[in-house]
Design an enzyme around this catalytic site. Structure first.
Site, PDB file in Angstrom:
ATOM      1  N   HIS A 172       2.767  86.531  79.018  1.00  0.00           N
ATOM      2  CA  HIS A 172       2.395  85.150  79.293  1.00  0.00           C
ATOM      3  C   HIS A 172       1.170  85.077  80.197  1.00  0.00           C
ATOM      4  O   HIS A 172       0.238  84.297  79.955  1.00  0.00           O
ATOM      5  CB  HIS A 172       3.579  84.402  79.932  1.00  0.00           C
ATOM      6  CG  HIS A 172       3.220  83.031  80.411  1.00  0.00           C
ATOM      7  ND1 HIS A 172       2.953  82.758  81.731  1.00  0.00           N
ATOM      8  CD2 HIS A 172       3.055  81.871  79.735  1.00  0.00           C
ATOM      9  CE1 HIS A 172       2.641  81.473  81.857  1.00  0.00           C
ATOM     10  NE2 HIS A 172       2.700  80.919  80.658  1.00  0.00           N
TER      11      HIS A 172
ATOM     12  N   CYS B  95     -31.824 110.244  74.205  1.00  0.00           N
ATOM     13  CA  CYS B  95     -30.883 109.593  75.116  1.00  0.00           C
ATOM     14  C   CYS B  95     -31.487 109.633  76.521  1.00  0.00           C
ATOM     15  O   CYS B  95     -31.761 110.722  77.040  1.00  0.00           O
ATOM     16  CB  CYS B  95     -29.547 110.339  75.137  1.00  0.00           C
ATOM     17  SG  CYS B  95     -28.759 110.488  73.538  1.00  0.00           S
TER      18      CYS B  95
END
Length: 786
Positions: free
Chosen positions: A413, A744
């Site tokens: 919830h 990279c």
């Protein structure tokens, strides 16, 4: 023709105005899913007409309208008074005889000794734009006609719960236009089995190629409420659809401290009891059952043609799995992608940690909430801390800047409410109410992958909102450098073209933590603190090596699934020997070196007798990812390969472990980070399928600069002419051989001219850290315009 009751199997989606969203959904599923072998418990719906008859027979319409008209819709300060008044009105009435007779007749046909679940189903419920999930009440293990009728009245009253009144206000529904149907459904004996919730997407990011499933012992109510930390499972949809042997990407064991079971007490037909130590240490579903539920979830999603929130249960007596209900998932359908980035600085040791819900950071004062009686303590901007949250708290949760709970998972919830309110939460901390105090100033961060953390005091952080306007796909692929699999689903939403570098060593150091050779040679290890630690961590694995293979495959699989079908280039482990020694058991298997940066690292390890069997575990994990999980978008990359002969040996070694170049479309790349890689580029290109330049290592070796040394850090420069000459040579050589090559590094995002230099050479891809991706894309765009 019955007026007040309809068997589920006769209900169609067109009956929504008569039976509400939940019951209409059950009817459709029973009709369409049962022929596919999907079990859905039967029963009947008490129609909305019965509710209206109840209201009219007792002349409740005007009194209800008068009470609701008195609600202060701006401040909601009298919400509890108005809600209480409405519920008293409902409960003061009696169900008309005509309705009672029909309900009892249908119940007797089910078998009056059978236990049933009595579930509210509003006529505005489970819509694509408003789920009403958790707003109205359900009652479990109900037996006997009188108990059933009492439960129906209680369902009617729950239409005027404070939370339901507020929800209708928020969603723009007229209180008195919404009617309530009630579903009466056979109970599944999951009190002796297990139950939980599944989403046909990742509830955090909205990533739609996975089924996310939670499970705990006993009735499913505790999972829905967030009152337990459940087991968690991620399944890869394409693998489920293809029937591949391993569609399960990842599983996490939850504490499952309690379970809800039947009682013989008519007034309290269910109760919460502690689980046993064995139950807490075991998964509440087998992998076979998880896969079966995953396939069922796919069929349900296909039926509804939208992402679904599904509740399921397993009968502990028969072992049968069943789908209890399903509703459209509403949060991610309504939220367009907005790209916000957060960076906490400086980061200190957290007070407590749990699962992250949302991606944000906030500071505020702690308010510990045990019940609604603590509601007046909560002020706007506070941080609510609780054992778990309750649907009755929805009004006060709206004041919070974030939520922290001891218990609950991502389907609880607290998690659902946080998403609907657009705030973040940290759930399942286990100890937040013990570690935190009322009035304490804290900072709560969910900006670090799937882990949420609570820190002492008000920390500083950066928050950026980035516009994606004008960002188009570039010819030079803009890819990501990634280390943490927990961020994969989130980062897959970025405007990228795949993962150019996934660092395996980060996964080994965080998710596995044990040196692979300590698992291979476990039985030969001397008794020690490290051996005891390994035994404790791998106690669920008869084969210690399987621990490494499963954990590594799960982490890489999560990343590969997130970006599927875009390529994900996984670099095989590239620790230095001093870093390998830091792993548990590592000191027994690693040499001590004067200069680990230039020592026993990368390709030289893989075929060496000291590590070959450990490398074999890496290979087995990658074979599992590609072949059993179906993630053939994974490419593998060899780091720090000094010589051509070394390259040959590594490829032979990989083939011996089942990773053969070209077989099953496997491509093997090599890092370019040593001058010899540049000088002999064409020879290396005869061995490997593609290349990625590691600009940091290449720069330090070209310039002879230790990048870890502060004394000479000013000399480290990717823009140095010598470095750029090496880059030019290797890119041209590899392109001449018809192979792909990328880079990279940070420089192309920091320096537009460096990006322009690479684009001008025809480089295929540039990979960036996530925080530099957008700047990098813009630099590539500028370069490609020239």
């Amino acid at each position: 023709m019955t007026k007040y009751c309809i068997p589920f199997e006769q209900i169609r989606h067109t009956d929504l105005s008569r039976v509400g969203g939940k019951n209409a959904s059950l009817g459709e599923m029973i009709r369409k899913m049962t022929p596919l072998g999907i079990q859905v418990p039967g029963g009947f719906a008490v129609t909305a007409a019965a509710y209206r008859e109840y209201i009219e027979a007792s002349d409740l319409l005007e009194p209800l309208k008068k009470s609701l008209d008195s609600l202060d819709t701006k401040t909601l300060k009298n919400l509890d008074k108005v809600g209480s008044s409405c519920r008293k009105l409902i409960l003061s009435a009696e169900i008309p005889d005509s309705v009672q007779e029909e309900v009892v007749k249908f119940y007797q046909q089910l078998g009056e000794k059978k236990a049933v679940a009595v579930r509210s189903s509003a006529t505005a419920e489970d819509l694509p734009t408003a789920s009403f999930a958790g707003q109205h009440d359900s009652f479990l293990n109900i037996r006997g006609s009188s108990a059933l009728l009492a439960s129906i009245r209680n369902c009617y009253a729950s239409l005027f719960n404070d939370r339901a009144i507020k929800y209708r206000l928020d969603k723009g529904f007229d209180h008195l236009e919404v009617a309530l149907s009630v579903g009466v459904q056979y109970m599944v004996r999951s009190d002796k089995g297990s139950a939980g919730v599944a989403f046909t997407l990742d509830p955090e990011s909205g990533f739609d190629k996975v089924v996310y499933l939670t499970s705990a012992w006993g009735l499913g109510e505790l999972v829905v409420q967030g009152a337990v930390n459940p087991d968690e499972f991620y399944l890869f949809k394409p693998a489920l659809e293809k029937g591949l042997p391993q569609p399960l990407l990842e599983k996490k064991l939850g504490e499952k401290e309690h379970k809800m079971v039947y009682t013989k007490d008519r007034k309290n037909p269910v109760k919460k009891i502690p689980t046993s130590g064995r139950e807490q240490k075991e998964f509440s579903l087998s992998e076979t059952e998880v896969v079966q539920l995953g396939k069922w979830c796919l069929e349900i999603e296909k039926m509804y043609q939208r992402p679904m929130d599904i509740e399921w249960a397993k009968d502990g007596k028969t072992g049968e799995l069943t789908i209890v209900q399903a509703r459209p998932e509403t949060v991610h359908q309504q939220q367009p992608l907005t790209l916000k980035t957060y960076h906490l600085q400086p980061e200190t040791k957290p007070i407590c940690q749990g699962k992250a819900v949302g991606k944000a950071i906030a500071s505020g004062k702690v308010v510990i909430v045990n019940s609604l009686a603590d509601g007046p303590k909560v002020k706007m901007g506070d941080i609510i801390v609780a054992d778990s949250t309750n649907p009755d708290w929805n009004a006060l949760l709206k004041k919070a800047v974030c939520i922290v709970t001891n218990k609950g998972g991502r389907t609880s919830h607290a998690s659902i409410v946080a998403r609907e309110l657009g705030i973040h939460a940290v759930v399942g901390t286990g100890n937040a109410t013990q570690k935190l105090q009322d009035g304490q100033l804290v900072t709560v961060s969910c900006a670090d992958g799937d882990r949420g953390s609570v820190f002492e005091g008000k920390l500083d952080w950066e928050e950026k909102e980035v516009s994606l306007k004008g960002l188009r796909t570039t010819k030079t692929a803009a890819m990501l450098i990634l280390a943490d699999p927990g961020r994969a689903f989130q980062l897959a939403m970025y405007p990228q073209q795949g993962v150019g570098l996934l660092r395996m060593e980060f996964i080994i150091s965080t998710a596995i933590r044990i040196h692979p050779m300590a698992l291979v040679k476990f039985d030969e290890m001397v008794e020690s603190h490290e051996k005891k630690a390994i035994q404790a961590m791998t106690m669920d694995y008869a084969d210690k090596q399987q621990y490494f293979v499963e954990k590594l495959a799960a982490s890489v699989g999560m990343v590969a699934a997130a970006f599927y079908p875009k390529e994900v280039i996984v670099r095989m482990s590239d620790f230095k020997s001093n870093e390998y020694r830091e792993l548990i058991g590592g000191k027994y298997f690693e040499p001590e070196e004067e200069n680990p940066m230039l020592g026993f690292r990368g390709a030289s390890r893989y075929s060496h007798e000291l590590y070959r069997e450990g490398f074999g575990l890496e290979c087995k994990a990658m074979k599992r990812v590609r072949e059993e999980m179906g993630l053939d978008n994974v490419k593998l990359m060899v780091p720090f390969c000094r010589t051509v002969d070394e390259g040959v040996r590594v490829l032979e070694c990989m083939q011996s472990f089942g990773l053969e170049r070209k077989k099953n479309k496997l491509e093997i790349y090599m890092m370019v980070e040593i001058p010899s890689n540049v000088i002999l580029a064409e020879s290396f290109a005869d061995l490997f399928d593609g290349f990625s330049i590691g600009s940091n290592d290449l720069t330090q070796l070209v310039l002879g600069v230790d990048r870890d040394s502060a004394m000479v850090s000013g000399l480290f420069d990717e823009n140095n002419p010598a470095v750029k000459e090496m880059l030019t040579k290797v890119i041209r050589a590899i392109k001449k051989k018809g192979k792909k090559i990328g880079l990279c590094g940070q420089a192309p995002s920091d320096y537009p001219e460096f990006a322009g230099f690479l684009v001008g050479l025809g480089i295929d891809s540039i990979s960036f850290n996530a925080d530099a991706l957008l700047a990098g894309i813009k630099n590539i765009q500028k370069a490609e315009k020239k």
